[in-house]
Write an enzyme that holds these catalytic residues in place. Structure first.
Site, PDB file in Angstrom:
ATOM      1  N   ASP A   1      -8.077  19.286   6.756  1.00  0.00           N
ATOM      2  CA  ASP A   1      -9.220  18.637   6.226  1.00  0.00           C
ATOM      3  C   ASP A   1     -10.399  19.614   6.755  1.00  0.00           C
ATOM      4  O   ASP A   1     -11.409  18.897   7.287  1.00  0.00           O
ATOM      5  CB  ASP A   1      -9.360  17.148   6.641  1.00  0.00           C
ATOM      6  CG  ASP A   1      -8.230  16.440   6.145  1.00  0.00           C
ATOM      7  OD1 ASP A   1      -7.729  16.810   4.973  1.00  0.00           O
ATOM      8  OD2 ASP A   1      -7.987  15.443   6.782  1.00  0.00           O
TER       9      ASP A   1
ATOM     10  N   GLU B   1     -11.238  12.727  -3.450  1.00  0.00           N
ATOM     11  CA  GLU B   1     -11.416  12.422  -1.901  1.00  0.00           C
ATOM     12  C   GLU B   1     -12.072  13.630  -1.598  1.00  0.00           C
ATOM     13  O   GLU B   1     -12.242  14.718  -2.445  1.00  0.00           O
ATOM     14  CB  GLU B   1     -10.065  12.074  -1.425  1.00  0.00           C
ATOM     15  CG  GLU B   1      -9.226  13.276  -1.355  1.00  0.00           C
ATOM     16  CD  GLU B   1      -7.857  13.064  -0.773  1.00  0.00           C
ATOM     17  OE1 GLU B   1      -7.465  11.985  -0.250  1.00  0.00           O
ATOM     18  OE2 GLU B   1      -6.873  13.906  -0.808  1.00  0.00           O
TER      19      GLU B   1
END
Length: 526
Positions: free
Chosen positions: A15, A186
């Site tokens: 991420d 997301e």
């Protein structure tokens, strides 16, 4: 021009988020239930990275106790606000209290205590600073009309007051993914270029269908239109044997010269298994007809490619393979599970050694065992340490471990059992009883349970882990070999990669300890 090799941050670095400030790039990544949280890397050339600290390095910043291994910190975003010369990191702690912001005047810190954001539903928040000084919060939340299927989530935007650290006004649902019935939109980020606001996000889940999509609008609250070329970047179409999989969760950055780059996560499975976790990769970005294009002409990640930045002299983490304990603070690469404090270790009890206390706390418990580790950075490697062990009672043990999660790990310990010093291998697999192999040791003359000096070595070649030990002035002996087919996301689940490090444990409560002199790690290219 310098040649950048992907991944730019190998091993457990998922991420990624990136910003550019004062001539340097800064990257942060998720840490889930590891402490300290959110490493911050500095680079001048996107090739050599220096770990300058961990943003969440205090107990009050990072409550994790009792949480799942893949709980904790999700998807941090780092941003620099030129208006007030301040750095912001915003993220979600899914274990405790949700979304929060921390700030710092310098990227290396110190960073503030969390500003918890009231009514910020969902996960994966990001901040955007507009030209007029306004700040906007973008994040994800379940479908407000009711979740119709697993992953039925939406992206929303709301104004954010950076002085009061709170959301202002009403939120606006702006996007739910590029594809029909998209799952898990997301990791959204908001940008502005040439009069358009852009939402860059991931969708398709974090597995093989992971993808990057983009939408734009003339107004910050929309309506947003998707790029007809969505998803603009994915490896989902390249097949299961392609060396890089699960590509997604991207962030964009622009240099002062107007050159754009993207970071994203990806995995490098071996024989279908991912033990390294999700890593950070780099791509070139150009703009065509008002839309970003990743690695134009190629459409997939390069293993090596040219970057138009002057090469710096910074030390790359990949080349710094020895951890010493001759400081008053732990090396920034060292991480533990849920909390690292004085109940686990001391750097002053024995000068130039790391003392690990034998806690009655196992790796399988949702607590903070005496385990201090580094990230596994290569598919094949050798790790080695020397430790002086002082046993107190039956059940005491210390050595090395490889950990994927609380349900998947390999422990290689020197233990005290039944008035004997033993070597023990403990294999923890998902949904099975732990496998234990124990053998009594013939100690060299002069050793006692209060004084055992032993060398541990763990070598991993492809999918085979070899556990070795030695005494001073002796050659290494092989204790056991084990296949690592369970130390991966595909079998054990979750979002983390493997770590390896020093582990001390007691079965009955103990005053025992182990003094570690150093920890070495060498990647092996095969």
């Amino acid at each position: 021009m310098n040649t950048v090799k992907n991944p730019i941050l190998s091993g457990f670095h998922p991420d990624p988020s990136i910003c550019f400030a004062k001539g340097k790039f800064y990257i942060v990544t998720s840490t889930f239930s590891y402490f300290p949280g959110v490493p911050i890397y500095e680079s001048e050339d996107l090739q050599n990275f220096k770990l300058i600290g961990n943003i969440l390095d205090r107990k009050e910043q990072l409550p994790l106790m009792g949480g799942k291994y893949s709980g904790g910190i999700f998807a941090p975003t780092i941003r620099y606000n030129e208006k007030n010369d301040k750095f912001y990191m915003i993220t979600t702690n899914v274990t405790k209290d949700g979304n929060f912001v921390v700030t710092a005047d310098k990227p290396e810190g110190p960073w503030s205590n969390p500003y918890w954001i009231k009514d910020a539903e969902g996960i994966d928040p990001s901040l955007f600073f507009d030209d007029d000084g306004s700040c906007y919060y973008i994040g994800t939340r379940p479908n407000p009309e009711g979740v119709g299927y697993n992953g039925d989530w939406y992206i929303y935007i709301q104004k954010f007051d950076v002085d009061e650290m709170k959301l202002v006004g009403d939120y606006k649902i702006v996007w739910n993914g590029a594809l029909k019935n998209a799952i898990w939109p997301e990791g959204p980020h908001l940008y502005k270029k040439d009069g358009y606001y852009y939402i860059l996000h991931a969708e398709g889940g974090t597995g093989p269908n992971h993808a990057i999509s983009v939408a734009r609008s003339k107004e910050v609250f929309g309506p947003y239109e998707g790029n007809s070329n969505n998803p603009i970047f994915t490896h989902r179409h390249l097949g299961k044997d392609y060396p890089v999989q699960n590509v997604g969760h991207s962030d964009l950055v622009m240099t002062p010269e107007g050159t754009w780059y993207a970071v994203m996560l990806g995995t490098r499975p071996v024989a279908g298994y991912t033990s390294l976790g999700r890593e950070t990769f780099l791509a070139d970005v150009i703009w065509e007809d008002g839309w970003p294009v990743y690695n134009p002409g190629e459409g997939k990640l390069y293993e090596k490619h040219k970057v138009g930045l002057k090469r710096s002299s910074q030390i790359n983490l990949k080349n710094n393979n020895l951890v010493h304990f001759n400081s008053n603070t732990l090396d920034s690469r060292i991480i533990g599970i849920r909390l690292v404090d004085e109940s686990i270790y001391s750097l002053t009890a024995h000068k130039d050694y790391l003392r690990l206390y034998m806690k009655d706390m196992k790796l399988t418990q949702k607590e903070n065992p005496s385990y201090l580790a580094i990230r596994q950075l290569h598919h094949s490697f050798t790790a080695e340490t020397m430790t002086d062990i002082c046993f107190d009672r039956d059940g005491d043990g210390a050595g090395l471990a490889i950990v994927q999660s609380d349900c998947s790990n390999v422990q290689f310990l020197c233990k005290y059992e039944g008035d004997a010093i033993c070597l023990s291998m403990i294999i923890v697999r998902p949904e099975t009883e732990a496998t234990v192999k124990t053998e009594k040791l013939n100690l060299p003359q002069g050793f006692s349970k209060e004084n055992v000096r032993i060398f541990f070595k763990i070598q991993k070649i492809s999918d085979v882990i070899t556990l070795m030990y030695a005494f001073e002035n002796s050659e290494y002996s092989i204790f056991s070999e084990v296949k690592d087919d369970f130390l991966n996301t595909e079998v054990s689940g979750g979002f983390v990669g493997c770590t390896l490090g020093m582990y001390a444990v007691s079965e009955n409560g103990s005053a025992g300890y182990a003094d570690y002199s150093w920890l070495s790690y060498d990647g092996i290219e095969i």
